[in-house]
Design an enzyme around this catalytic site. Structure first.
Site, short mmCIF file in Angstrom:
data_model
loop_
_atom_site.label_atom_id
_atom_site.label_comp_id
_atom_site.label_asym_id
_atom_site.label_seq_id
_atom_site.Cartn_x
_atom_site.Cartn_y
_atom_site.Cartn_z
CG HIS A 71 -1.93 -1.06 1.28
ND1 HIS A 71 -2.82 -1.30 0.26
CD2 HIS A 71 -2.20 -1.99 2.23
CE1 HIS A 71 -3.59 -2.34 0.58
NE2 HIS A 71 -3.23 -2.78 1.76
CG ASP B 210 -2.58 -8.52 1.05
OD1 ASP B 210 -1.82 -8.74 2.00
OD2 ASP B 210 -3.63 -7.84 1.15
CG HIS C 31 -6.41 -5.59 2.01
ND1 HIS C 31 -5.77 -6.39 2.92
CD2 HIS C 31 -7.63 -5.30 2.51
CE1 HIS C 31 -6.57 -6.58 3.97
NE2 HIS C 31 -7.71 -5.93 3.75
CG ASP D 182 -4.58 -10.11 3.76
OD1 ASP D 182 -4.35 -10.63 2.65
OD2 ASP D 182 -4.31 -8.92 4.02
ZN LIG Z 1 -3.86 -7.25 2.99
#
Ligand SMILES: [Zn+2]
Length: 298
Positions: free
Chosen positions: A121, A157, A159, A240
């Site tokens: 991120h 991931d 996200h 995750d």
């Molecule tokens: Zn994540």
């Protein structure tokens, strides 16, 4: 042959505070499991030199991280929090990822970087989403300096790696494939976001059968590598997307990461692979996912 795993002791000292999901216990559990496992050999890497980071981040941002850490920490952005060890942890994490690239580049085998804070991120001049430095992009630029020009980043991931995408979306030498929950944090990652044709987003809703996530990610990987054999594969390996993770709603199990890793090796037999740890917020599940990935890398 066991897989080379690189880490740095300071990665355990970065602590965004009590009740924060990105806790030092994540990496502690992972390292305990890996050190006890015959399929992994864990080595401490040297911290990254700042000269490696300026290929991706402006110096003023790096100085901000260093100074905030030196003052004992503080909130960088919302839930992205530093303590006195965060700068050393970020340098250690980047150093471990670079050591993995060097190892794979030298054809000593595939590698994995067991690190935190995570990276996907992080934007050029701002951290977010628990991430300080864009480890995958730092690794890709390092690999390119070593002569590995075409770099594929696969991000599983749960996200979207908005930072990675933002840092590579105008550069056709790097291709980015991301499977992620949608709509979900951080809000980017629509299928229509294609960069210069080098971005392959696979946004999917929560709660689907795991085979849907695996097969749809796989189709995007096949599309991204058609006529484009990568010189290095970086896996932004968050775990995750596993069933039960508090920060996601996907349904994967360790066996699915094994399946994806096996498919990647068969599909790209000449491409060295470096996995790097991103998210995954149940430490035991994170460790199980990493081990499943590693066992298919050896
Ligand atoms: Zn994540």
């Amino acid at each position: 042959m066991p897989v080379a795993v690189f880490t740095h002791p300071d990665c355990l000292r970065h602590d965004p505070g009590p009740d924060h999901p990105e806790t030092p216990a994540r990496l502690r559990v992972v390292l305990d499991r890996l050190r006890a496992d015959p399929d992994a050999v864990v080595t401490n890497a040297a911290p990254a030199d700042v000269s490696e980071l300026v290929a991706v981040h402006p110096e003023r941002y790096l100085r901000l991280l260093e100074e905030m850490s030196a003052r004992g920490g503080g909130t960088l952005f919302l839930d992205t929090v530093l303590n006195g060890a965060s700068w050393s942890a970020a340098l250690g994490a980047a150093g471990a990822v670079l050591a993995g690239v060097d190892h794979a580049h030298a054809r000593r085998g595939h590698a994995f970087a067991a690190v935190r804070p995570p990276g996907h991120h992080a934007l050029a001049a701002s951290g977010m989403g628990f991430c300080l430095l864009a480890n995958a992009v730092i690794a890709a630029r390092h690999a390119q300096r070593l002569g590995r020009v075409r770099v594929l980043i696969v991000d599983w991931d749960v996200h979207h790696g908005n930072g990675t995408q933002a840092l590579v979306e105008s550069d056709a030498t790097i291709r980015y494939v991301s499977l992620h929950q949608w709509p979900w944090y951080p809000g980017t990652g629509a299928a229509e976001e294609r960069g210069v044709g080098n971005v392959f987003n696979v946004p999917r809703g929560p709660g689907k059968p795991p085979s849907l996530y695996v097969d749809d990610l796989w189709a995007a990987i096949v599309a991204a590598t058609a006529g484009w054999p990568p010189d290095l594969l970086l896996v932004s390996a968050g775990f995750d997307a596993m069933a039960g993770d508090p920060l996601g709603g996907f349904t994967l199990e360790p066996s699915h990461y094994a399946d994806l890793t096996r498919r990647l090796r068969e599909h790209l037999p000449d491409t060295p692979i470096v996995g790097l740890m991103e998210g995954g917020y149940i430490p035991e599940r994170l460790a199980a996912g990493i081990l499943a990935h590693l066992r298919e890398l050896n």
